[in-house]
Design a protein around this motif. Structure first.
Motif, PDB file in Angstrom:
ATOM      1  N   HIS A   1      -2.118   8.518  -3.461  1.00  0.00           N
ATOM      2  CA  HIS A   1      -2.758   8.718  -2.133  1.00  0.00           C
ATOM      3  C   HIS A   1      -3.218   7.428  -1.791  1.00  0.00           C
ATOM      4  N   LEU A   2      -3.599   6.535  -2.291  1.00  0.00           N
ATOM      5  CA  LEU A   2      -4.201   5.290  -2.008  1.00  0.00           C
ATOM      6  C   LEU A   2      -2.937   4.536  -1.374  1.00  0.00           C
ATOM      7  N   LEU A   3      -1.772   4.544  -2.228  1.00  0.00           N
ATOM      8  CA  LEU A   3      -0.491   3.505  -1.590  1.00  0.00           C
ATOM      9  C   LEU A   3      -0.280   4.195  -0.543  1.00  0.00           C
ATOM     10  N   HIS A   4       0.031   5.583  -0.364  1.00  0.00           N
ATOM     11  CA  HIS A   4       0.438   5.784   1.089  1.00  0.00           C
ATOM     12  C   HIS A   4      -0.614   5.465   2.353  1.00  0.00           C
ATOM     13  N   HIS A   5      -1.771   5.516   1.933  1.00  0.00           N
ATOM     14  CA  HIS A   5      -2.964   5.106   2.820  1.00  0.00           C
ATOM     15  C   HIS A   5      -2.637   3.765   3.271  1.00  0.00           C
ATOM     16  N   LEU A   6      -2.715   2.906   2.361  1.00  0.00           N
ATOM     17  CA  LEU A   6      -2.428   1.471   2.473  1.00  0.00           C
ATOM     18  C   LEU A   6      -1.150   1.050   3.460  1.00  0.00           C
ATOM     19  N   VAL A   7      -0.107   1.665   2.932  1.00  0.00           N
ATOM     20  CA  VAL A   7       1.219   1.717   3.505  1.00  0.00           C
ATOM     21  C   VAL A   7       0.938   2.015   5.076  1.00  0.00           C
ATOM     22  N   LYS A   8       0.342   3.232   5.208  1.00  0.00           N
ATOM     23  CA  LYS A   8       0.140   3.593   6.770  1.00  0.00           C
ATOM     24  C   LYS A   8      -1.009   2.558   7.541  1.00  0.00           C
ATOM     25  N   GLN A   9      -1.759   1.949   6.933  1.00  0.00           N
ATOM     26  CA  GLN A   9      -2.512   0.855   7.453  1.00  0.00           C
ATOM     27  C   GLN A   9      -1.772  -0.080   8.050  1.00  0.00           C
ATOM     28  N   TYR A  56     -12.938   4.753  -1.717  1.00  0.00           N
ATOM     29  CA  TYR A  56     -12.003   3.927  -2.501  1.00  0.00           C
ATOM     30  C   TYR A  56     -12.105   2.450  -1.888  1.00  0.00           C
ATOM     31  N   GLU A  57     -11.854   2.382  -0.583  1.00  0.00           N
ATOM     32  CA  GLU A  57     -11.931   1.336   0.052  1.00  0.00           C
ATOM     33  C   GLU A  57     -13.155   0.680  -0.142  1.00  0.00           C
ATOM     34  N   LYS A  58     -14.397   1.323  -0.084  1.00  0.00           N
ATOM     35  CA  LYS A  58     -15.483   0.517  -0.213  1.00  0.00           C
ATOM     36  C   LYS A  58     -15.577   0.072  -1.597  1.00  0.00           C
ATOM     37  N   LEU A  59     -15.223   0.770  -2.349  1.00  0.00           N
ATOM     38  CA  LEU A  59     -15.191   0.368  -3.891  1.00  0.00           C
ATOM     39  C   LEU A  59     -14.467  -1.022  -4.069  1.00  0.00           C
ATOM     40  N   ILE A  60     -13.154  -0.895  -3.417  1.00  0.00           N
ATOM     41  CA  ILE A  60     -12.504  -2.441  -3.482  1.00  0.00           C
ATOM     42  C   ILE A  60     -12.967  -3.530  -2.757  1.00  0.00           C
TER      43      ILE A  60
END
Length: 413
Positions: free
Chosen positions: A16-24, A397-401
């Motif tokens: 899910h994180l990978l698809h989210h980052l790609v979409k960003q 997740y983004e906040k944690l990163i």
């Protein structure tokens, strides 16, 4: 940002994180893995060769550590090649379970690491010794202590960690828990959702057809094995099938061993349980459908009249979260990881893991009391929406990163 992911499987927990980052957009994403699974557009997959298994001469208690150290070396070599080519990430995200991250800080000493901490093993009180059917050997305490060697090494490295449930966080020593952030894993609630019409039409799974007038009992696990209660589930089936001639059973899962041990004959638990229950099961109504695509698994869960989820006190399965999101009426083991999300009589029926008769009682109760089953399903869905919302998960997740990157570089100044 430049992201470097590390996990022997691809895309694993990070899909899910990978698809989210790609979409960003705007990110450069590299994933070091040993898996040749289907690629994700926008993610550069870099393979490493898994090391051979340790020599039989290596002491059994440290074979896993030996293999982990060799994995760490293999990953570090690949990481060094990336660095030589000019790729230096802003953050490294990976799973500590197989030792892949043990040397990554030597290659990228000024890059923060966010590690996934899944489970800390104990000699007693959790999975080990939970099931009296599998008595411990004299070597077991040493094997368990040494199994934590990778965990302990990872906990002493720079960086912080994440873990998906309070139960799993609580398995770690008190001194380590401050290093671990709780991040409930998300479910795509729009895709994994109740389907009010699912029970009004034929469900087709391969060559299996379940008619609308039939009741469906389901079970799903990565592999059919005792850690996920496959033996207890199978022993509950004779009574369920006898009491409900209209019931069909669909079992989703492979024949491998993800956790625990093989049957005494070295085969698989599917065959072992069929031998044990020979003559007690109507095999025409039990369908072992193997691994299924995520889309087909959701269809099965949406159609289920009673879904059985069983687990030792161990890592929680993704399938429980998805069953809750799909609004399944749930019969689940009364074990600590399950009790974090299900309350008996509220959003599911909790039953003793080791008592097949009680498992059968729970299933039959839901098949016979449709109003209760529907209430459990609605409340399970509500709980999933409150705790597993994918948008909330990705935001956290983004906040944690971001916090990890900021704190790491602040400490360098």
């Amino acid at each position: 940002m430049r992201y470097l992911f590390v996990h022997q499987s691809f895309p694993a927990q990070y899909v899910h994180l990978l698809h989210h980052l790609v979409k960003q957009g705007g990110h450069e994403i590299v994933f070091i893995t040993a898996s040749q699974a289907q690629e994700i557009a926008g993610v550069r997959r870099v393979l490493y060769a898994p090391p051979s298994l340790p020599s039989p001469s290596v002491h059994p208690a440290v074979r896993e550590l030996d293999h982990a150290v060799r994995r760490a070396e293999a990953v570090a070599r690949v990481a060094q090649s990336l660095k030589t080519l000019g790729y230096v990430p802003d953050i490294i995200i990976g799973h500590h379970g197989w030792g892949e991250l043990l040397n990554i800080g030597d290659v990228f000493p000024n890059v923060p690491v966010l590690g996934y901490f899944e489970f800390y093993y104990h000699v007693e009180g959790l999975d080990v010794g939970f099931d009296p059917e599998f008595p411990l050997t004299d070597l077991a305490p040493l094997l368990v202590r040494c199994k934590n060697a990778i965990n302990l090494q990872a906990l002493t490295l720079p960086g912080v960690g994440q873990t998906p449930t309070l139960f799993q966080k609580g398995t770690y020593p008190d001194w380590a828990q401050s290093k671990l952030s709780l991040l409930h894993e998300g479910v795509d609630l729009a895709r994994c959702c109740p389907d009010k019409t699912a029970r009004e039409r034929v469900l087709q799974v391969g060559d299996v057809r379940v008619q609308p007038y039939e009741t469906l009992v389901t079970y799903a696990a990565r592999d059919m094995e005792p850690y996920r209660g496959f033996h207890s589930f199978m022993r509950a089936l004779p009574r369920i099938l006898t009491a409900r001639p209209d019931a069909r059973i669909i079992v989703v899962g492979g024949n491998g061993i993800s956790y625990g041990q093989r049957p005494p004959d070295g085969g698989n638990w599917h065959d072992a349980m069929l031998r044990e229950l020979k003559g007690k099961l109507d095999l025409e109504r039990i369908h072992f459908v193997g691994w299924q695509s995520h889309e087909d698994l959701i269809r099965i869960l949406q159609r289920s009249n009673a879904h059985v989820y069983l687990t030792y006190p161990f890592v929680l399965s993704w399938s429980l979260r998805e069953a809750m999101a799909a609004g399944c009426p749930l019969v689940a083991s009364d074990t600590a990881p399950v009790r974090e999300f299900l309350t008996d009589g509220e959003n599911g029926r909790l039953v003793p893991f080791l008592e097949p008769e009680r498992i059968a009682d729970g299933v039959l109760e839901l098949l016979e009391d449709r109003a209760l089953a529907q209430r459990f399903g609605r409340k399970a869905r509500r709980q999933a929406c409150a705790q597993f919302d994918l948008k909330d998960y990705l935001s956290q997740y983004e906040k944690l990163i971001d916090d990890n990157v900021h704190q790491f570089h602040k400490a360098l100044v």
